[in-house]
Design a protein around this motif. Structure first.
Motif, PDB file in Angstrom:
ATOM      1  N   ALA A 106       0.870  -1.165   0.000  1.00  0.00           N
ATOM      2  CA  ALA A 106       0.000   0.000   0.000  1.00  0.00           C
ATOM      3  C   ALA A 106       0.915   1.226   0.000  1.00  0.00           C
ATOM      4  O   ALA A 106       1.734   1.388   0.910  1.00  0.00           O
ATOM      5  N   HIS A 107       0.817   2.033  -1.040  1.00  0.00           N
ATOM      6  CA  HIS A 107       1.603   3.259  -1.170  1.00  0.00           C
ATOM      7  C   HIS A 107       0.732   4.420  -0.684  1.00  0.00           C
ATOM      8  O   HIS A 107      -0.394   4.596  -1.165  1.00  0.00           O
ATOM      9  N   PHE A 108       1.255   5.198   0.252  1.00  0.00           N
ATOM     10  CA  PHE A 108       0.497   6.303   0.818  1.00  0.00           C
ATOM     11  C   PHE A 108       0.923   7.630   0.187  1.00  0.00           C
ATOM     12  O   PHE A 108       2.050   7.774  -0.285  1.00  0.00           O
ATOM     13  N   HIS A 109       0.022   8.597   0.202  1.00  0.00           N
ATOM     14  CA  HIS A 109       0.304   9.907  -0.381  1.00  0.00           C
ATOM     15  C   HIS A 109       1.468  10.623   0.301  1.00  0.00           C
ATOM     16  O   HIS A 109       2.132  11.442  -0.316  1.00  0.00           O
ATOM     17  N   ASN A 110       1.756  10.291   1.560  1.00  0.00           N
ATOM     18  CA  ASN A 110       2.854  10.956   2.260  1.00  0.00           C
ATOM     19  C   ASN A 110       4.211  10.322   1.955  1.00  0.00           C
ATOM     20  O   ASN A 110       5.233  10.753   2.472  1.00  0.00           O
ATOM     21  N   GLY A 111       4.236   9.264   1.127  1.00  0.00           N
ATOM     22  CA  GLY A 111       5.492   8.595   0.785  1.00  0.00           C
ATOM     23  C   GLY A 111       5.754   7.336   1.586  1.00  0.00           C
ATOM     24  O   GLY A 111       6.665   6.580   1.274  1.00  0.00           O
ATOM     25  N   GLY A 112       4.967   7.082   2.619  1.00  0.00           N
ATOM     26  CA  GLY A 112       5.108   5.850   3.400  1.00  0.00           C
ATOM     27  C   GLY A 112       4.541   4.664   2.653  1.00  0.00           C
ATOM     28  O   GLY A 112       3.795   4.816   1.672  1.00  0.00           O
ATOM     29  N   ARG A 113       4.905   3.469   3.098  1.00  0.00           N
ATOM     30  CA  ARG A 113       4.396   2.250   2.477  1.00  0.00           C
ATOM     31  C   ARG A 113       4.138   1.197   3.543  1.00  0.00           C
ATOM     32  O   ARG A 113       4.842   1.154   4.556  1.00  0.00           O
ATOM     33  N   ALA A 114       3.145   0.367   3.301  1.00  0.00           N
ATOM     34  CA  ALA A 114       2.873  -0.800   4.139  1.00  0.00           C
ATOM     35  C   ALA A 114       3.032  -2.035   3.255  1.00  0.00           C
ATOM     36  O   ALA A 114       2.501  -2.079   2.142  1.00  0.00           O
ATOM     37  N   PHE A 115       3.778  -3.006   3.739  1.00  0.00           N
ATOM     38  CA  PHE A 115       4.027  -4.250   3.013  1.00  0.00           C
ATOM     39  C   PHE A 115       3.270  -5.362   3.721  1.00  0.00           C
ATOM     40  O   PHE A 115       3.483  -5.582   4.921  1.00  0.00           O
ATOM     41  N   VAL A 116       2.421  -6.055   3.012  1.00  0.00           N
ATOM     42  CA  VAL A 116       1.604  -7.099   3.608  1.00  0.00           C
ATOM     43  C   VAL A 116       1.858  -8.402   2.850  1.00  0.00           C
ATOM     44  O   VAL A 116       1.470  -8.542   1.702  1.00  0.00           O
ATOM     45  N   ARG A 117       2.530  -9.337   3.513  1.00  0.00           N
ATOM     46  CA  ARG A 117       2.925 -10.599   2.890  1.00  0.00           C
ATOM     47  C   ARG A 117       1.940 -11.691   3.254  1.00  0.00           C
ATOM     48  O   ARG A 117       1.592 -11.875   4.422  1.00  0.00           O
ATOM     49  N   VAL A 118       1.498 -12.441   2.231  1.00  0.00           N
ATOM     50  CA  VAL A 118       0.673 -13.633   2.478  1.00  0.00           C
ATOM     51  C   VAL A 118       1.604 -14.701   3.001  1.00  0.00           C
ATOM     52  O   VAL A 118       2.603 -15.040   2.365  1.00  0.00           O
ATOM     53  N   MET A 119       1.297 -15.246   4.165  1.00  0.00           N
ATOM     54  CA  MET A 119       2.177 -16.255   4.771  1.00  0.00           C
ATOM     55  C   MET A 119       1.716 -17.656   4.403  1.00  0.00           C
ATOM     56  O   MET A 119       0.614 -17.933   4.171  1.00  0.00           O
TER      57      MET A 119
END
Length: 119
Positions: A106-119
């Motif tokens: 997930a790319h956020f407008h502020n430049g941050g990112r969240a990485f979500v891995r399927v385990m």
């Protein structure tokens, strides 16, 4: 839905366990802050145009493998229409994808990112 810890996983500190169809799917979550942002200091959210939709966030019928779990999560995140989320990227369908790696960024407008891995 529950946290990974509540689902019995004490190895991965951040994540969720979700029941999709007849299978529990676990997602590990990590993040990268926006440039110059510090997690210990709350910041005002940066909002913009929400991410484009990515399909129907309905629970897949039949067996749920990593690809279906990835697609479902991408659709759910995009369907939320959060003004903080700029775009959602599926790992398995991007250029140069590595086989067996399922998840979303997930790319956020502020430049941050969240990485979500399927385990």
């Amino acid at each position: 839905m529950s946290t990974l810890r509540d689902a019995g996983d004490t190895t991965h500190p951040y994540g969720i366990a979700v029941t999709l169809g007849d299978r529990e799917v676990r997602y590990q979550i990590t993040a990268q802050s926006a440039p110059g942002e510090r997690y210990e200091q709350p910041e005002e959210p940066v909002e913009g145009e929400p991410a484009p939709t990515m399909g129907d966030p309905v629970v897949p019928a039949g067996p749920v493998g990593p690809g279906e779990a990835e697609g479902w999560l991408a659709a759910v995140l995009a369907a939320a229409r959060s003004p903080e989320v700029q775009r959602v990227e599926r790992w398995s369908v991007r250029e140069g994808a590595h086989g067996g790696h399922a998840g979303v960024t997930a790319h956020f407008h502020n430049g941050g990112r969240a990485f979500v891995r399927v385990m």
